[in-house]
Design an enzyme around this catalytic site. Structure first.
Site, mmCIF file in Angstrom:
data_model
loop_
_atom_site.group_PDB
_atom_site.id
_atom_site.type_symbol
_atom_site.label_atom_id
_atom_site.label_comp_id
_atom_site.label_asym_id
_atom_site.label_seq_id
_atom_site.Cartn_x
_atom_site.Cartn_y
_atom_site.Cartn_z
ATOM 1 N N CYS A 1 0.830 -1.208 0.000
ATOM 2 C CA CYS A 1 0.000 0.000 0.000
ATOM 3 C C CYS A 1 0.864 1.257 0.000
ATOM 4 O O CYS A 1 0.697 2.134 -0.837
ATOM 5 C CB CYS A 1 -0.926 0.011 1.220
ATOM 6 S SG CYS A 1 -2.203 -1.250 1.132
ATOM 7 N N HIS A 2 1.788 1.359 0.974
ATOM 8 C CA HIS A 2 2.602 2.580 1.056
ATOM 9 C C HIS A 2 4.075 2.279 1.243
ATOM 10 O O HIS A 2 4.840 3.141 1.666
ATOM 11 C CB HIS A 2 2.091 3.481 2.191
ATOM 12 C CG HIS A 2 0.662 3.849 2.024
ATOM 13 N ND1 HIS A 2 -0.341 3.107 2.605
ATOM 14 C CD2 HIS A 2 0.066 4.814 1.302
ATOM 15 C CE1 HIS A 2 -1.514 3.628 2.252
ATOM 16 N NE2 HIS A 2 -1.296 4.661 1.458
ATOM 17 N N GLY A 3 4.469 1.019 0.970
ATOM 18 C CA GLY A 3 5.884 0.694 0.905
ATOM 19 C C GLY A 3 6.607 0.581 2.227
ATOM 20 O O GLY A 3 7.718 1.093 2.365
ATOM 21 N N PRO B 1 6.647 4.211 5.806
ATOM 22 C CA PRO B 1 5.882 5.116 6.674
ATOM 23 C C PRO B 1 5.354 4.503 7.975
ATOM 24 O O PRO B 1 4.944 5.240 8.870
ATOM 25 C CB PRO B 1 4.703 5.532 5.794
ATOM 26 C CG PRO B 1 4.514 4.390 4.861
ATOM 27 C CD PRO B 1 5.871 3.796 4.625
#
Lengths: 188, 422
Positions: free
Chosen positions: A152-154, A167
């Site tokens: 999703c956001h690494g 994150p």
């Protein structure tokens, strides 16, 4: 009685001045009883939204780990969430143990995150925004640290499920569990 | 009404809001200074009690709906889950189920109070008609709510009541199919009943607001049935009526709580704890107690269509009541002959209710027929004729005069003298 014969003033209060302390006390006492009563009446309504007894009864499950070979991982559902169970290889254990804790965003020793070194058990939900990270299959991308990678956001997790890059603010959560046999665990 | 002009409030925020949206002025006017006849008795508390029951029903119903499944294969078990597993689910359900009965008790007392004191007469006709509509919507809501647990009484009650519409020629069967959404009471029926059971209470709330608005135009009736002529005849709603209503509410809640905690299934039917079975009808189907008088009327007429028309007619009749009663005198206190017939009507309603709970055969059928005859005779013949023939007792000149002479048993004597100066 003399007070009550006066028509109420604009605010609905009796004539101010004389005897206001007794009236104030009655207002406060009535209000306090009312608040306690309203709160007691509200509690059953609020509590009815908490998990019911049948929901809680399903809150612990037994998992047999014997079929999981070294290097493999399985996902089990516990309380509606995926739980990652990874049978770690010696290399993965070594990687997890040799990390300098000072470099970690959410410092935690590998020993503190496992009960037996070869079995890593974590809740498979990214601590960023709740996606399920990839890495359970050998063919999945496992990120830069051989653990899990959240698409999703690494976010990158290592072989102890600790956040290393990306994150997410915290490590993958270790659920409450206990070994009930050599290769048997009870979650919850 | 002297205090009707805009009030300045102590709290500046309240003033700021009020000058833009005068809700506080409205509440102050309608629930603080609102003049109530000083001689109202405790029967006047049942409107407030009914309103509180509606709020309790909506609150408990909302939380029950969070746990309920409106599917035929899940409904019964989801209700049992509420009873056994959901925290305080048993309490919410018993408060809701017994609340329906208590709501009807409050409304029936409220209606008979209106009948006794002539509260339906000019200028309160629309107020009364709104009340009859509220009663009808309540009946529909209660009926559909009883279907939701999907027990044997739910299923067969739904079957019998929806089949009533099949009595009408030509349009009857298509209407029943439309109500069912199929060829028998089944999952589509349960689903739409749940949707409507959720919606109608809010319709009721809107109707209650209209009912109250209509009431506040001409003010409350009172045991003497004469109009308040000025401040000497009235007391401000707050604190006099708020405290009196509040006390009545507390007493009512004690009775309500006694049912909820000590005999929660007293007013229910044990057969509804058997899951619905479309292949087996219970030996003796009865509706909930609050429908029994109307059920007795339905069964008293030997013709299917006739029975249905009589049952609906018995309620529709109430709408015409302000024009059926030709007497100008409101209160039964001053109508010596009508007062006796009022009590006969009250007993008649109880007898019909009892007959409705009994099997429709033998003596009970005859009693139900006599009761049905009297019900219609009372409204269609006695009321119009008595208004012309009866000689009412002289009315008092004013409420305050009657109160001060000890004409009423109202305990306002101590407060009377200062109020006259006000």
């Amino acid at each position: 009685m003399a007070q009550t014969t006066h028509p109420p003033g604009p605010g609905g209060h009796a004539a101010s001045g004389d005897g206001s302390t007794r009236r104030d006390f009655l207002y406060l006492a009535t209000g306090a009883v009312g608040v306690v009563g309203a709160a007691s009446a509200a509690w059953p309504f609020i509590d009815s939204m908490n998990p019911a007894r049948d929901t809680l009864a399903l809150a612990s499950i037994d998992v047999d780990l014997a079929p999981v070979a070294e290097g493999q991982a399985i996902t089990v559902t516990w309380r509606g969430k995926p739980v990652f169970v990874r049978h770690r290889t010696a290399k993965e254990i070594e990687e997890a143990k040799t990390v300098n804790l000072a470099d970690l965003r959410d410092p935690a020793a590998d020993d503190a995150r496992v009960k037996k070194p070869e079995w890593l058990i974590v809740i498979g939900i990214c601590t960023h925004l709740g996606c399920v990270p990839l890495g359970q299959k050998v063919t999945d991308p496992r990120g830069d640290f051989d653990g899990w990678f959240c698409p999703c956001h690494g976010s990158h997790y290592d072989t102890a499920g600790r956040i290393r890059k990306g994150p997410a603010p915290a490590n993958l959560v270790v659920p409450t569990y206990a070994f009930t046999g050599d290769t048997k665990i009870r979650l919850g | 009404m002297a205090q009707a002009q805009a009030t300045k409030f102590k709290n500046p925020l309240v003033n700021w809001i009020d000058s833009r949206l005068p809700i506080f002025t409205m509440l102050d006017h309608e629930y603080n200074h609102y003049p109530m006849p000083r001689n109202v008795n405790y029967l006047w508390a049942f409107g407030a009690i009914a309103g509180i029951m509606l709020v309790i029903m909506i609150a408990t119903g909302l939380f029950l709906a969070m746990q309920y499944s409106s599917h035929t294969s899940l409904a019964f078990d989801s209700v049992e889950r509420i009873m056994r597993d959901v925290n305080y689910g048993w309490l919410l359900r018993y408060v809701h189920a017994n609340g329906a009965s208590m709501f009807f008790i409050a409304v029936y007392i409220h209606m008979f109070r209106g009948l006794y004191y002539g509260s339906y007469k000019a200028p309160r006709e629309i107020l009364w008609i709104l009340g009859v509509i509220i009663f009808l919507v309540m009946m529909g809501t209660a009926f559909m709510g009883y279907v939701l647990p999907w027990g044997q009484m739910s299923f067969w009650g739904a079957t019998v009541i929806t089949n009533l519409f099949s009595a009408f020629p030509i349009v009857g069967d298509p209407i029943v199919t439309l109500l069912w959404g199929g060829f028998s009471v089944d999952n589509p029926t349960l689903n739409r009943f749940f949707a409507l059971h959720f919606l109608l209470p809010f319709v009721l709330l809107g109707l209650v607001i209209l009912h109250t608005a209509a009431l506040h135009v001409c003010g409350s009736n009172n045991p003497l049935g004469i109009d308040a002529k000025g401040p000497q005849d009235t007391v401000p709603f707050n604190p006099y009526v708020t405290v009196k209503d509040g006390f009545a509410v507390v007493i009512f809640m004690i009775v309500y709580a006694a049912f909820v905690f000590f005999m929660p299934n007293y007013m229910g039917h044990p057969d509804n704890y058997i899951p619905a079975n479309p292949l087996v009808t219970p030996a003796h189907i009865v509706p909930e107690w609050y429908f029994l008088p109307f059920y007795a009327i339905l069964r008293a007429i030997p013709d299917k269509l006739g029975g249905v028309i009589a049952m609906f007619g018995s309620i529709a009749l109430l709408m015409a009541l302000p024009w059926l009663d030709t007497s100008k005198v409101r209160s039964c206190k001053f109508r010596p002959i009508y007062r006796q017939f009022f009590w006969i009507l009250a007993i008649d309603a109880l007898v019909l209710g009892y007959a409705g709970a009994m099997p429709a055969e033998g003596a009970w059928l005859i009693i139900a027929r006599v009761g049905t005859f009297y019900y219609f005779f009372h409204f269609l013949v006695l009321l119009p004729v008595l208004g012309k023939l009866e000689r009412p007792r002289p009315l008092p000149n004013s409420i305050s005069e009657s109160v001060l002479k000890g004409g009423g048993r109202v305990a306002a004597g101590a407060a009377a003298k200062p109020m006259e100066k006000a």
